[in-house]
Design a protein around this motif. Structure first.
Motif, PDB file in Angstrom:
ATOM      1  N   GLY A  44      11.746  -0.398  -2.700  1.00  0.00           N
ATOM      2  CA  GLY A  44      11.408   0.882  -2.083  1.00  0.00           C
ATOM      3  C   GLY A  44      10.004   1.345  -2.423  1.00  0.00           C
ATOM      4  O   GLY A  44       9.401   2.121  -1.672  1.00  0.00           O
ATOM      5  N   VAL A  45       9.443   0.859  -3.540  1.00  0.00           N
ATOM      6  CA  VAL A  45       8.084   1.253  -3.909  1.00  0.00           C
ATOM      7  C   VAL A  45       7.061   0.787  -2.878  1.00  0.00           C
ATOM      8  O   VAL A  45       5.988   1.384  -2.757  1.00  0.00           O
ATOM      9  CB  VAL A  45       7.696   0.764  -5.326  1.00  0.00           C
ATOM     10  N   LYS A  50      -0.657   1.798   0.154  1.00  0.00           N
ATOM     11  CA  LYS A  50      -1.684   2.149   1.133  1.00  0.00           C
ATOM     12  C   LYS A  50      -1.851   1.030   2.161  1.00  0.00           C
ATOM     13  O   LYS A  50      -1.549  -0.120   1.894  1.00  0.00           O
ATOM     14  CB  LYS A  50      -3.020   2.347   0.414  1.00  0.00           C
ATOM     15  N   ALA A  51      -2.369   1.409   3.311  1.00  0.00           N
ATOM     16  CA  ALA A  51      -2.780   0.463   4.365  1.00  0.00           C
ATOM     17  C   ALA A  51      -1.700  -0.538   4.743  1.00  0.00           C
ATOM     18  O   ALA A  51      -1.936  -1.740   4.812  1.00  0.00           O
ATOM     19  CB  ALA A  51      -4.060  -0.261   3.955  1.00  0.00           C
ATOM     20  N   ARG A  81       8.526   3.168 -12.915  1.00  0.00           N
ATOM     21  CA  ARG A  81       7.417   2.399 -13.488  1.00  0.00           C
ATOM     22  C   ARG A  81       7.728   0.902 -13.493  1.00  0.00           C
ATOM     23  O   ARG A  81       6.897   0.072 -13.154  1.00  0.00           O
ATOM     24  CB  ARG A  81       7.141   2.875 -14.917  1.00  0.00           C
ATOM     25  N   ARG A  82       8.953   0.565 -13.857  1.00  0.00           N
ATOM     26  CA  ARG A  82       9.349  -0.844 -13.914  1.00  0.00           C
ATOM     27  C   ARG A  82       9.259  -1.496 -12.529  1.00  0.00           C
ATOM     28  O   ARG A  82       8.811  -2.627 -12.397  1.00  0.00           O
ATOM     29  CB  ARG A  82      10.762  -0.979 -14.462  1.00  0.00           C
ATOM     30  N   SER A  83       9.685  -0.780 -11.485  1.00  0.00           N
ATOM     31  CA  SER A  83       9.626  -1.329 -10.126  1.00  0.00           C
ATOM     32  C   SER A  83       8.188  -1.598  -9.714  1.00  0.00           C
ATOM     33  O   SER A  83       7.894  -2.614  -9.075  1.00  0.00           O
ATOM     34  CB  SER A  83      10.290  -0.372  -9.133  1.00  0.00           C
ATOM     35  N   LEU A  84       7.281  -0.687 -10.068  1.00  0.00           N
ATOM     36  CA  LEU A  84       5.868  -0.914  -9.772  1.00  0.00           C
ATOM     37  C   LEU A  84       5.360  -2.147 -10.501  1.00  0.00           C
ATOM     38  O   LEU A  84       4.723  -3.017  -9.903  1.00  0.00           O
ATOM     39  CB  LEU A  84       5.030   0.301 -10.179  1.00  0.00           C
ATOM     40  N   GLU A  91      -0.448   3.007  -9.920  1.00  0.00           N
ATOM     41  CA  GLU A  91      -0.582   4.298  -9.254  1.00  0.00           C
ATOM     42  C   GLU A  91      -1.727   4.314  -8.236  1.00  0.00           C
ATOM     43  O   GLU A  91      -1.627   4.972  -7.201  1.00  0.00           O
ATOM     44  CB  GLU A  91      -0.784   5.393 -10.296  1.00  0.00           C
ATOM     45  N   SER A  92      -2.789   3.567  -8.495  1.00  0.00           N
ATOM     46  CA  SER A  92      -3.929   3.551  -7.576  1.00  0.00           C
ATOM     47  C   SER A  92      -3.607   2.880  -6.243  1.00  0.00           C
ATOM     48  O   SER A  92      -4.319   3.080  -5.256  1.00  0.00           O
ATOM     49  CB  SER A  92      -5.128   2.864  -8.229  1.00  0.00           C
ATOM     50  N   SER A  93      -2.539   2.107  -6.176  1.00  0.00           N
ATOM     51  CA  SER A  93      -2.170   1.433  -4.931  1.00  0.00           C
ATOM     52  C   SER A  93      -1.225   2.267  -4.068  1.00  0.00           C
ATOM     53  O   SER A  93      -0.833   1.831  -2.988  1.00  0.00           O
ATOM     54  CB  SER A  93      -1.539   0.072  -5.233  1.00  0.00           C
TER      55      SER A  93
END
Length: 119
Positions: A44-45, A50-51, A81-84, A91-93
């Motif tokens: 889901g992340v 972006k883009a 956080r783990r999923s990212l 966070e920047s993405s």
């Protein structure tokens, strides 16, 4: 008093209708001023990146819907956080501001809501 609800969206935006259905539930609840939160977990992340090039997959881009959430009073957006980390994202993405939670924070978040729906 309205009962609070947390929607957990676990599917990538291009993996079928689940991501759109989660957004529809959140937007409908927001229209009725229910206290809502939206948690992006697992694939889901990818909804937040972006883009996105949804047209190349013959899918609708969910970015506009996600950006409309504050207009419906949905300001409580969370991501695991783990999923990212498991998907090499940070966070920047992400296209939207979200609160990034560790495992303990996820547990606290889930316990804070009256109802939890996983899609």
């Amino acid at each position: 008093m309205a009962r609070s609800m947390l929607i957990i969206s676990r599917q990538a935006p291009w993996a079928g209708p689940s991501a759109r259905e989660a957004l529809d539930i959140v937007l409908a609840g927001g229209a009725f001023e229910l206290p809502l939160g939206l948690l992006f977990l697992d694939d889901g992340v990818f909804q937040l990146t972006k883009a996105q090039q949804a047209a190349s997959l013959e899918q609708k881009d969910l970015t506009a819907n996600l950006q409309a959430l504050p207009l419906f009073g949905i300001d409580s957006l969370f991501v695991a956080r783990r999923s990212l980390a498991e998907r090499n994202l940070d966070e920047s993405s992400l296209a939207l501001p979200v609160e990034i939670l560790d495992d303990a924070g996820l547990s606290t978040l889930i316990n804070r809501y009256d109802h939890v729906i996983t899609i």
